[in-house]
Design a protein around this motif. Structure first.
Motif, PDB file in Angstrom:
ATOM      1  N   HIS A 166       0.821  -1.221   0.000  1.00 43.84           N
ATOM      2  CA  HIS A 166       0.000   0.000   0.000  1.00 43.84           C
ATOM      3  C   HIS A 166       0.852   1.267   0.000  1.00 43.84           C
ATOM      4  N   ILE A 167       2.108   1.137   0.397  1.00 46.42           N
ATOM      5  CA  ILE A 167       3.001   2.299   0.353  1.00 46.42           C
ATOM      6  C   ILE A 167       4.113   2.091  -0.677  1.00 46.42           C
ATOM      7  N   GLY A 168       3.893   1.137  -1.575  1.00 45.03           N
ATOM      8  CA  GLY A 168       4.815   0.937  -2.687  1.00 45.03           C
ATOM      9  C   GLY A 168       6.015   0.045  -2.401  1.00 45.03           C
ATOM     10  N   LEU A 169       5.962  -0.728  -1.324  1.00 45.63           N
ATOM     11  CA  LEU A 169       7.060  -1.644  -0.999  1.00 45.63           C
ATOM     12  C   LEU A 169       6.671  -3.082  -1.309  1.00 45.63           C
ATOM     13  N   LYS A 170       7.661  -3.870  -1.653  1.00 47.92           N
ATOM     14  CA  LYS A 170       7.443  -5.300  -1.848  1.00 47.92           C
ATOM     15  C   LYS A 170       7.235  -5.948  -0.474  1.00 47.92           C
ATOM     16  N   ASN A 171       6.331  -6.916  -0.398  1.00 50.58           N
ATOM     17  CA  ASN A 171       6.043  -7.560   0.877  1.00 50.58           C
ATOM     18  C   ASN A 171       7.029  -8.690   1.154  1.00 50.58           C
ATOM     19  N   TYR A 172       8.204  -8.324   1.652  1.00 46.58           N
ATOM     20  CA  TYR A 172       9.197  -9.324   2.021  1.00 46.58           C
ATOM     21  C   TYR A 172       9.052  -9.755   3.486  1.00 46.58           C
ATOM     22  N   PHE A 173       8.166  -9.100   4.207  1.00 48.09           N
ATOM     23  CA  PHE A 173       7.984  -9.419   5.626  1.00 48.09           C
ATOM     24  C   PHE A 173       7.570 -10.870   5.831  1.00 48.09           C
ATOM     25  N   LYS A 174       6.740 -11.376   4.920  1.00 45.43           N
ATOM     26  CA  LYS A 174       6.308 -12.765   5.063  1.00 45.43           C
ATOM     27  C   LYS A 174       7.473 -13.739   4.915  1.00 45.43           C
ATOM     28  N   SER A 175       8.560 -13.303   4.291  1.00 49.27           N
ATOM     29  CA  SER A 175       9.754 -14.151   4.149  1.00 49.27           C
ATOM     30  C   SER A 175      10.427 -14.414   5.489  1.00 49.27           C
ATOM     31  N   ILE A 176      10.156 -13.582   6.473  1.00 51.31           N
ATOM     32  CA  ILE A 176      10.738 -13.784   7.803  1.00 51.31           C
ATOM     33  C   ILE A 176      10.289 -15.133   8.366  1.00 51.31           C
ATOM     34  N   LYS A 177       9.116 -15.582   7.973  1.00 47.73           N
ATOM     35  CA  LYS A 177       8.630 -16.888   8.440  1.00 47.73           C
ATOM     36  C   LYS A 177       9.514 -18.044   7.964  1.00 47.73           C
ATOM     37  N   THR A 178      10.284 -17.843   6.901  1.00 45.29           N
ATOM     38  CA  THR A 178      11.137 -18.912   6.382  1.00 45.29           C
ATOM     39  C   THR A 178      12.331 -19.191   7.288  1.00 45.29           C
ATOM     40  N   LEU A 179      12.552 -18.365   8.269  1.00 43.42           N
ATOM     41  CA  LEU A 179      13.678 -18.581   9.181  1.00 43.42           C
ATOM     42  C   LEU A 179      13.595 -19.949   9.854  1.00 43.42           C
ATOM     43  N   GLU A 180      12.390 -20.405  10.128  1.00 43.61           N
ATOM     44  CA  GLU A 180      12.202 -21.716  10.755  1.00 43.61           C
ATOM     45  C   GLU A 180      12.774 -22.832   9.883  1.00 43.61           C
ATOM     46  N   ILE A 181      12.624 -22.728   8.589  1.00 46.82           N
ATOM     47  CA  ILE A 181      13.125 -23.746   7.661  1.00 46.82           C
ATOM     48  C   ILE A 181      14.643 -23.857   7.769  1.00 46.82           C
ATOM     49  N   TYR A 182      15.309 -22.739   8.025  1.00 46.75           N
ATOM     50  CA  TYR A 182      16.765 -22.702   8.125  1.00 46.75           C
ATOM     51  C   TYR A 182      17.254 -22.894   9.565  1.00 46.75           C
ATOM     52  N   ASP A 183      16.358 -23.322  10.435  1.00 48.73           N
ATOM     53  CA  ASP A 183      16.686 -23.557  11.846  1.00 48.73           C
ATOM     54  C   ASP A 183      17.197 -22.312  12.565  1.00 48.73           C
ATOM     55  N   VAL A 184      16.715 -21.155  12.159  1.00 51.27           N
ATOM     56  CA  VAL A 184      17.049 -19.923  12.874  1.00 51.27           C
ATOM     57  C   VAL A 184      15.990 -19.758  13.957  1.00 51.27           C
ATOM     58  N   GLU A 185      16.383 -20.098  15.154  1.00 46.06           N
ATOM     59  CA  GLU A 185      15.446 -20.078  16.272  1.00 46.06           C
ATOM     60  C   GLU A 185      15.748 -18.981  17.276  1.00 46.06           C
ATOM     61  N   ASN A 186      16.907 -18.366  17.160  1.00 48.29           N
ATOM     62  CA  ASN A 186      17.325 -17.342  18.114  1.00 48.29           C
ATOM     63  C   ASN A 186      16.948 -15.958  17.611  1.00 48.29           C
ATOM     64  N   ILE A 187      15.675 -15.647  17.721  1.00 50.10           N
ATOM     65  CA  ILE A 187      15.175 -14.341  17.299  1.00 50.10           C
ATOM     66  C   ILE A 187      14.767 -13.588  18.562  1.00 50.10           C
ATOM     67  N   TYR A 188      15.376 -12.424  18.723  1.00 53.19           N
ATOM     68  CA  TYR A 188      15.182 -11.644  19.935  1.00 53.19           C
ATOM     69  C   TYR A 188      14.626 -10.269  19.595  1.00 53.19           C
ATOM     70  N   VAL A 189      13.880  -9.715  20.542  1.00 53.45           N
ATOM     71  CA  VAL A 189      13.382  -8.351  20.398  1.00 53.45           C
ATOM     72  C   VAL A 189      13.641  -7.596  21.692  1.00 53.45           C
ATOM     73  N   CYS A 190      13.828  -6.321  21.540  1.00 52.11           N
ATOM     74  CA  CYS A 190      13.989  -5.445  22.697  1.00 52.11           C
ATOM     75  C   CYS A 190      12.623  -5.291  23.373  1.00 52.11           C
ATOM     76  N   GLU A 191      12.582  -5.657  24.625  1.00 55.00           N
ATOM     77  CA  GLU A 191      11.344  -5.590  25.403  1.00 55.00           C
ATOM     78  C   GLU A 191      10.772  -4.169  25.422  1.00 55.00           C
ATOM     79  N   LYS A 192      11.646  -3.183  25.623  1.00 48.97           N
ATOM     80  CA  LYS A 192      11.218  -1.778  25.669  1.00 48.97           C
ATOM     81  C   LYS A 192      10.645  -1.332  24.325  1.00 48.97           C
ATOM     82  N   SER A 193      11.266  -1.783  23.228  1.00 42.90           N
ATOM     83  CA  SER A 193      10.785  -1.405  21.890  1.00 42.90           C
ATOM     84  C   SER A 193       9.388  -1.966  21.630  1.00 42.90           C
ATOM     85  N   LEU A 194       9.148  -3.190  22.071  1.00 39.93           N
ATOM     86  CA  LEU A 194       7.804  -3.753  21.926  1.00 39.93           C
ATOM     87  C   LEU A 194       6.781  -2.859  22.602  1.00 39.93           C
TER      88      LEU A 194
END
Length: 118
Positions: free
Chosen positions: A55-83
């Protein structure tokens, strides 16, 4: 195997920082490194469910983040304060994450042999 941390701090709507971080994470995972990805500041918005960047002219690559599981990338962290700052919780996100406070983030960073900041 070395510990590698990809650190994302930029908005997912500024250039291609998050896309580059995703590519970097997948590359390190493909060469069997112990990869972690930490989202801080506005970068946490890249993990929000049901985005429509086209809707703002960007390609939707966000859904590709879900593919991390396929590559066994399990260590995904977020800043608690940022959330909190962006009104998100772990249930609003595309993938399972571990929320870290400042001290936990510092400890995570200190355990890495390589840090890639994007």
């Amino acid at each position: 195997m070395i510990n590698v941390l990809v650190l994302s701090q930029h908005s997912p709507f500024d250039d291609l920082y998050i896309r580059d971080a995703l590519d970097m994470t997948l590359i390190f995972a493909a060469v069997e490194q112990n990869i972690s990805w930490l989202f801080t500041g506005p970068a946490v918005l890249a993990l929000k469910k049901q985005q429509q960047p086209e809707h703002i002219g960007l390609k939707n690559y966000f859904k590709s983040i879900k593919t991390l599981e396929i590559y066994d990338v399990e260590n995904i962290y977020v800043c608690e304060k940022s959330l909190l700052e962006y009104g998100l919780d772990k249930n609003n996100l595309l993938v399972p994450v571990k929320a870290l406070n400042y001290q936990q983030q510092h400890h995570l960073i200190s355990q890495q042999q390589q840090i890639v900041t994007l």
